[in-house]
Design a protein around this motif. Structure first.
Motif, PDB file in Angstrom:
ATOM      1  N   LYS A   1       0.846  -1.196   0.000  1.00  0.00           N
ATOM      2  CA  LYS A   1       0.000   0.000   0.000  1.00  0.00           C
ATOM      3  C   LYS A   1       0.879   1.241   0.000  1.00  0.00           C
ATOM      4  O   LYS A   1       1.866   1.313   0.722  1.00  0.00           O
ATOM      5  CB  LYS A   1      -0.906  -0.014   1.228  1.00  0.00           C
ATOM      6  N   PRO A   2       0.520   2.248  -0.809  1.00  0.00           N
ATOM      7  CA  PRO A   2       1.328   3.471  -0.856  1.00  0.00           C
ATOM      8  C   PRO A   2       1.163   4.287   0.431  1.00  0.00           C
ATOM      9  O   PRO A   2       0.133   4.205   1.109  1.00  0.00           O
ATOM     10  CB  PRO A   2       0.745   4.222  -2.056  1.00  0.00           C
ATOM     11  N   THR A   3       2.198   5.050   0.763  1.00  0.00           N
ATOM     12  CA  THR A   3       2.133   5.905   1.949  1.00  0.00           C
ATOM     13  C   THR A   3       2.099   7.384   1.561  1.00  0.00           C
ATOM     14  O   THR A   3       1.677   8.216   2.351  1.00  0.00           O
ATOM     15  CB  THR A   3       3.335   5.650   2.872  1.00  0.00           C
ATOM     16  N   ASP A   4       2.543   7.702   0.347  1.00  0.00           N
ATOM     17  CA  ASP A   4       2.498   9.088  -0.114  1.00  0.00           C
ATOM     18  C   ASP A   4       1.040   9.549  -0.152  1.00  0.00           C
ATOM     19  O   ASP A   4       0.174   8.880  -0.725  1.00  0.00           O
ATOM     20  CB  ASP A   4       3.129   9.174  -1.512  1.00  0.00           C
ATOM     21  N   ARG A   5       0.763  10.688   0.467  1.00  0.00           N
ATOM     22  CA  ARG A   5      -0.627  11.155   0.620  1.00  0.00           C
ATOM     23  C   ARG A   5      -1.319  11.346  -0.735  1.00  0.00           C
ATOM     24  O   ARG A   5      -2.479  10.987  -0.904  1.00  0.00           O
ATOM     25  CB  ARG A   5      -0.622  12.455   1.425  1.00  0.00           C
ATOM     26  N   ARG A   6      -0.627  11.919  -1.715  1.00  0.00           N
ATOM     27  CA  ARG A   6      -1.238  12.128  -3.037  1.00  0.00           C
ATOM     28  C   ARG A   6      -1.623  10.800  -3.688  1.00  0.00           C
ATOM     29  O   ARG A   6      -2.687  10.674  -4.300  1.00  0.00           O
ATOM     30  CB  ARG A   6      -0.300  12.914  -3.953  1.00  0.00           C
ATOM     31  N   THR A   7      -0.760   9.812  -3.537  1.00  0.00           N
ATOM     32  CA  THR A   7      -1.040   8.497  -4.123  1.00  0.00           C
ATOM     33  C   THR A   7      -2.193   7.806  -3.393  1.00  0.00           C
ATOM     34  O   THR A   7      -3.054   7.181  -4.019  1.00  0.00           O
ATOM     35  CB  THR A   7       0.226   7.609  -4.078  1.00  0.00           C
ATOM     36  N   VAL A   8      -2.214   7.939  -2.070  1.00  0.00           N
ATOM     37  CA  VAL A   8      -3.313   7.369  -1.278  1.00  0.00           C
ATOM     38  C   VAL A   8      -4.646   7.957  -1.742  1.00  0.00           C
ATOM     39  O   VAL A   8      -5.637   7.245  -1.931  1.00  0.00           O
ATOM     40  CB  VAL A   8      -3.089   7.646   0.226  1.00  0.00           C
ATOM     41  N   LEU A   9      -4.661   9.271  -1.965  1.00  0.00           N
ATOM     42  CA  LEU A   9      -5.888   9.941  -2.413  1.00  0.00           C
ATOM     43  C   LEU A   9      -6.274   9.517  -3.825  1.00  0.00           C
ATOM     44  O   LEU A   9      -7.453   9.306  -4.122  1.00  0.00           O
ATOM     45  CB  LEU A   9      -5.718  11.457  -2.331  1.00  0.00           C
ATOM     46  N   ALA A  10      -5.280   9.373  -4.718  1.00  0.00           N
ATOM     47  CA  ALA A  10      -5.568   8.938  -6.089  1.00  0.00           C
ATOM     48  C   ALA A  10      -6.133   7.521  -6.097  1.00  0.00           C
ATOM     49  O   ALA A  10      -7.086   7.225  -6.827  1.00  0.00           O
ATOM     50  CB  ALA A  10      -4.305   9.014  -6.945  1.00  0.00           C
ATOM     51  N   ASP A  11      -5.591   6.639  -5.257  1.00  0.00           N
ATOM     52  CA  ASP A  11      -6.111   5.276  -5.162  1.00  0.00           C
ATOM     53  C   ASP A  11      -7.547   5.276  -4.624  1.00  0.00           C
ATOM     54  O   ASP A  11      -8.410   4.524  -5.101  1.00  0.00           O
ATOM     55  CB  ASP A  11      -5.222   4.424  -4.256  1.00  0.00           C
ATOM     56  N   ALA A  12      -7.799   6.119  -3.635  1.00  0.00           N
ATOM     57  CA  ALA A  12      -9.154   6.223  -3.090  1.00  0.00           C
ATOM     58  C   ALA A  12     -10.115   6.759  -4.149  1.00  0.00           C
ATOM     59  O   ALA A  12     -11.264   6.309  -4.249  1.00  0.00           O
ATOM     60  CB  ALA A  12      -9.154   7.131  -1.858  1.00  0.00           C
ATOM     61  N   ALA A  13      -9.633   7.700  -4.967  1.00  0.00           N
ATOM     62  CA  ALA A  13     -10.468   8.267  -6.040  1.00  0.00           C
ATOM     63  C   ALA A  13     -10.819   7.200  -7.070  1.00  0.00           C
ATOM     64  O   ALA A  13     -11.950   7.157  -7.578  1.00  0.00           O
ATOM     65  CB  ALA A  13      -9.747   9.439  -6.698  1.00  0.00           C
ATOM     66  N   ILE A  14      -9.881   6.308  -7.379  1.00  0.00           N
ATOM     67  CA  ILE A  14     -10.152   5.204  -8.311  1.00  0.00           C
ATOM     68  C   ILE A  14     -11.281   4.332  -7.749  1.00  0.00           C
ATOM     69  O   ILE A  14     -12.217   3.961  -8.466  1.00  0.00           O
ATOM     70  CB  ILE A  14      -8.876   4.360  -8.553  1.00  0.00           C
ATOM     71  N   ALA A  15     -11.192   4.030  -6.464  1.00  0.00           N
ATOM     72  CA  ALA A  15     -12.218   3.195  -5.822  1.00  0.00           C
ATOM     73  C   ALA A  15     -13.583   3.885  -5.844  1.00  0.00           C
ATOM     74  O   ALA A  15     -14.602   3.256  -6.147  1.00  0.00           O
ATOM     75  CB  ALA A  15     -11.806   2.876  -4.386  1.00  0.00           C
TER      76      ALA A  15
END
Length: 198
Positions: free
Chosen positions: A3-17
């Motif tokens: 799982k990514p820890t970078d905040r921008r990547t976490v948000l992008a993954d959540a946006a995909i979901a």
């Protein structure tokens, strides 16, 4: 995949979901905050506009797809027989219809539709070279398809497989080896002589 820890990547993954589960209309900053388990206002602090959020989502989606295809191409040697290629494409299709792969597929097709109205998204979504694509092209040339024609046939074959995945997402079911076998046979079909095409 960790799982990514970078905040921008976490948000992008959540946006995909969010996009996969709720569609384009459901893609809001608040919905992404909730999906990421972060305080309200976090997403808008990183991606101020909906356009910025959608662009970040598409970039992340393409990066994940490329990583998947690179890994698939590196894990599997260039197919030597049509059935090897059929098996490889069937495995990738199954991956894109289940679990996280299904979620990404739903998001990808939603982004493709959205890109009709946003050319900057279309540019990001343009298919890129990867080892899986190279393996298909190498297989076709090894089976006698002219090099000049192999690229076009590779694109056509993979686009048709993409269409099958889309159909099964919408209508249910799986992409069967029989479906893929017919597409591979078409890609290997000899080009008719020039005078026969007149």
């Amino acid at each position: 995949m960790s799982k990514p820890t970078d905040r921008r990547t976490v948000l992008a993954d959540a946006a995909i979901a969010v996009l996969a589960r709720h569609g384009v209309r459901g893609l809001t900053h608040r919905a992404v905050d909730r999906a990421a388990g972060l305080p309200s206002g976090t997403t808008s602090a990183y991606y101020r506009t909906r356009r910025a959020l959608l662009t970040a989502l598409v970039r992340r989606l393409v990066a994940l797809d490329q990583a998947e295809l690179q890994e698939a191409g590196q894990r599997t040697p260039v197919p030597r027989h049509p059935e090897d290629l059929v098996a490889g494409i069937a495995a990738l299709s199954a991956q894109r219809l289940t679990g996280e792969g299904r979620e990404r597929s739903l998001a990808r097709y939603a982004c493709a539709i959205e890109s009709v109205h946003h050319p900057e998204l279309r540019e990001i979504l343009t298919p890129r070279e990867n080892t899986a694509r190279e393996a298909v092209r190498a297989f076709l040339t090894a089976r006698g398809v002219a090099e000049a024609d192999a690229d076009a046939r590779t694109i056509t074959l993979l686009t048709c497989v993409d269409g099958l995945v889309f159909d099964r997402l919408v209508n249910g079911g799986t992409v069967s080896p029989t479906d893929i076998r017919a597409l591979v046979a078409g890609a290997l079909r000899p080009e008719p002589p020039a005078d026969a095409r007149r």
